[in-house]
Design a protein around this motif. Structure first.
Motif, PDB file in Angstrom:
ATOM      1  N   THR A  97       0.838  -1.194   0.000  1.00  0.00           N
ATOM      2  CA  THR A  97       0.000   0.000   0.000  1.00  0.00           C
ATOM      3  C   THR A  97       0.876   1.248   0.000  1.00  0.00           C
ATOM      4  N   THR A  98       0.239   2.398  -0.253  1.00  0.00           N
ATOM      5  CA  THR A  98       0.987   3.649  -0.318  1.00  0.00           C
ATOM      6  C   THR A  98       1.695   3.933   1.000  1.00  0.00           C
ATOM      7  N   ASN A  99       2.857   4.520   0.885  1.00  0.00           N
ATOM      8  CA  ASN A  99       3.640   4.874   2.077  1.00  0.00           C
ATOM      9  C   ASN A  99       4.579   6.006   1.691  1.00  0.00           C
ATOM     10  N   PHE A 100       5.284   6.513   2.663  1.00  0.00           N
ATOM     11  CA  PHE A 100       6.263   7.578   2.405  1.00  0.00           C
ATOM     12  C   PHE A 100       7.648   7.118   2.873  1.00  0.00           C
ATOM     13  N   ARG A 101       7.949   5.872   2.522  1.00  0.00           N
ATOM     14  CA  ARG A 101       9.231   5.291   2.927  1.00  0.00           C
ATOM     15  C   ARG A 101      10.050   4.794   1.736  1.00  0.00           C
ATOM     16  N   THR A 102       9.545   5.015   0.520  1.00  0.00           N
ATOM     17  CA  THR A 102      10.195   4.466  -0.663  1.00  0.00           C
ATOM     18  C   THR A 102      11.165   5.471  -1.273  1.00  0.00           C
ATOM     19  N   PRO A 103      12.451   5.139  -1.420  1.00  0.00           N
ATOM     20  CA  PRO A 103      13.368   6.031  -2.128  1.00  0.00           C
ATOM     21  C   PRO A 103      12.853   6.328  -3.534  1.00  0.00           C
ATOM     22  N   GLY A 104      12.808   7.617  -3.874  1.00  0.00           N
ATOM     23  CA  GLY A 104      12.277   8.024  -5.169  1.00  0.00           C
ATOM     24  C   GLY A 104      10.774   8.217  -5.172  1.00  0.00           C
ATOM     25  N   GLY A 105      10.113   7.813  -4.092  1.00  0.00           N
ATOM     26  CA  GLY A 105       8.661   7.895  -4.024  1.00  0.00           C
ATOM     27  C   GLY A 105       8.181   9.127  -3.276  1.00  0.00           C
ATOM     28  N   GLY A 106       6.896   9.118  -2.939  1.00  0.00           N
ATOM     29  CA  GLY A 106       6.275  10.243  -2.255  1.00  0.00           C
ATOM     30  C   GLY A 106       5.218  10.887  -3.128  1.00  0.00           C
ATOM     31  N   PHE A 107       4.758  12.071  -2.718  1.00  0.00           N
ATOM     32  CA  PHE A 107       3.801  12.821  -3.521  1.00  0.00           C
ATOM     33  C   PHE A 107       4.452  13.252  -4.831  1.00  0.00           C
ATOM     34  N   ALA A 108       3.659  13.246  -5.890  1.00  0.00           N
ATOM     35  CA  ALA A 108       4.133  13.712  -7.197  1.00  0.00           C
ATOM     36  C   ALA A 108       2.991  14.452  -7.884  1.00  0.00           C
ATOM     37  N   PRO A 109       3.288  15.517  -8.612  1.00  0.00           N
ATOM     38  CA  PRO A 109       2.220  16.202  -9.351  1.00  0.00           C
ATOM     39  C   PRO A 109       1.781  15.364 -10.546  1.00  0.00           C
ATOM     40  N   VAL A 110       0.557  15.590 -10.986  1.00  0.00           N
ATOM     41  CA  VAL A 110       0.032  14.896 -12.161  1.00  0.00           C
ATOM     42  C   VAL A 110      -0.262  15.931 -13.237  1.00  0.00           C
ATOM     43  N   PHE A 111       0.243  15.687 -14.435  1.00  0.00           N
ATOM     44  CA  PHE A 111      -0.031  16.547 -15.579  1.00  0.00           C
ATOM     45  C   PHE A 111      -0.820  15.746 -16.599  1.00  0.00           C
ATOM     46  N   PHE A 112      -1.960  16.296 -17.015  1.00  0.00           N
ATOM     47  CA  PHE A 112      -2.859  15.599 -17.930  1.00  0.00           C
ATOM     48  C   PHE A 112      -2.673  16.136 -19.344  1.00  0.00           C
TER      49      PHE A 112
END
Length: 431
Positions: free
Chosen positions: A404-419
């Motif tokens: 499941t989603t977490n904030f422990r992944t290198p390179g991960g986290g919140f990211a903006p979305v462009f449509f």
């Protein structure tokens, strides 16, 4: 040899590895918004996996389909037959309807080649105030990506959010909104506490006094809800006690039921929109039509994975088919006690059957490849739409590894979305 071809969102997600986040620019913007030059040093740099370095790209068609699902759900929630069905398994407090629609709802989707699939709905969706600034702190790595960044964001987030809270206030009051309390349990201990600080300063900059308060410290006296030495007009609710049942929430519960404070989102918003048992209705087109929902709207149930309640009667069949399901507690939050079927043990399964769980057909998450060490690594991606009254205010992704989603992944986290609209950008890539 490279040839000029349209660059699709799928191609950008799999082949664009450039770091586009201008992290120092983001930190400066957050410090300015928070009114604190030490904000980043205190709250952001220690959270090293809060923000990803890359954006996520999707087609405008995906946004249109997700928005259609949101509007279908919120339309269904207004139907008398839907309300009776959803309130039948909700706590009694959910039958109280003071008026608010629910500020900053969150609709979470997985997007794959087959299109978007709604995974769950949240009434206390976190991250919006952070993501609004994250989307503006991107720098283009090439002309193709620069074209994507020039596309307009969904809304002027701050202006829309202020209008949203004033609208929530106006459902119960015809006077000026003067003071908001952002309420959670032990707010300073929450991972997204930096967002509470941003929200507080945003309200203050727009003429609304605001405080951050621990729910257990609230007092209900002289017909008013107090946070510290002043009464509160409106509570921006970040609690996960959706029924306000816990003893430490008694003051808030009583003030809410007495109509002494405007609470958003509130127990009724959660019961009608975000209770996981509602997914058993939302994924059933025939049931939706039976409630009186227009057939065209009900057809959008195809974007919601089939969901059923776990019971003794279907336990054997679900165990046999478990590899195709996720199992989620009906009253759960934050992916706690959620199990992927292919990871289940017999012991855990017996606990699930004895509890109140739903089984949701597995819908694979999207994928965003990022640079990791000397190579490239695929991260899972889900998309969150922040909404109000059926309108999408902001979109953001969460990149992660694991169940499941977490904030422990290198390179991960919140990211903006462009449509991207069809054939929005063109670049040179191998034929």
């Amino acid at each position: 040899m490279g040839v000029q071809q349209p660059l699709t969102a799928q191609w950008l997600n799999s082949a664009c590895f450039c770091i586009t986040l201008d992290r120092e620019r983001l930190y400066a913007a957050l410090e300015q918004q928070a009114g604190d030059p030490e904000f980043s040093a205190r709250y952001l740099r220690p959270r090293e996996h809060l923000f990803s370095n890359v954006p996520v790209f999707h087609a405008v068609r995906d946004l249109e389909q997700m928005t259609a699902v949101v509007r279908m759900i919120e339309t269904a929630a207004r139907l008398p037959a839907w309300r009776e069905a959803a309130l039948a398994w909700a706590p009694g407090i959910a039958r109280f309807d003071p008026g608010p629609r629910g500020a900053l709802m969150g609709y979470d989707f997985h997007l794959s080649a087959s299109g978007p699939r709604l995974i769950e709905v949240n009434t206390n969706a976190g991250g919006a105030f952070l993501n609004a600034l994250l989307a503006k702190a991107q720098r283009a790595c090439c002309p193709e990506v620069e074209s994507a960044f020039r596309l307009p964001l969904l809304h002027d987030f701050v202006a829309t959010v202020i209008a949203m809270f004033r609208a929530e206030w106006a459902t119960q009051r015809d006077t000026a909104l003067q003071r908001i309390a952002i309420v959670d349990d032990g707010p300073e201990d929450q991972y997204l506490y930096p967002e509470f600080l941003l929200a507080r300063e945003t309200f203050r900059r727009h003429g609304i006094d605001a405080v951050i308060a621990d729910a257990s410290a609230l007092r209900y006296e002289t017909g008013k809800l107090w946070a510290g030495d002043a009464p509160v007009d409106l509570v921006y609710n970040r609690l996960v006690d959706f029924a306000l049942d816990r003893p430490e929430h008694q003051a808030l519960r009583t003030a809410y039921l007495d109509g002494a404070v405007v609470l958003t989102p509130n127990p009724r918003n959660h019961a009608l929109l975000a209770d996981k048992r509602n997914l058993t209705l939302l994924s059933d087109r025939a049931r939706l039509e039976g409630f009186g929902l227009d057939a065209g709207l009900a057809a959008r149930a195809a974007h919601i994975p089939r969901t059923v309640r776990v019971s003794a009667g279907n336990a054997a069949d679900l165990w046999h088919a478990r590899k195709g399901y996720f199992f989620k507690p009906a009253a759960g939050h934050g992916a706690k006690a959620v199990y992927r079927g292919d990871k289940l043990t017999r012991g855990v399964w017996q606990q699930i059957v004895a509890s109140d769980y739903v089984a949701q057909e597995f819908a694979p998450p999207g994928e965003r490849r990022v640079e990791a060490g000397a190579g490239h690594e695929p991260l899972k991606a889900d998309i969150r739409l922040y909404t109000y009254d059926g309108d999408v205010l902001l979109a953001a992704a969460r990149l992660y590894q694991g169940q499941t989603t977490n904030f422990r992944t290198p390179g991960g986290g919140f990211a903006p979305v462009f449509f991207l609209p069809p054939f929005a950008v063109t670049g040179s890539r191998a034929a």
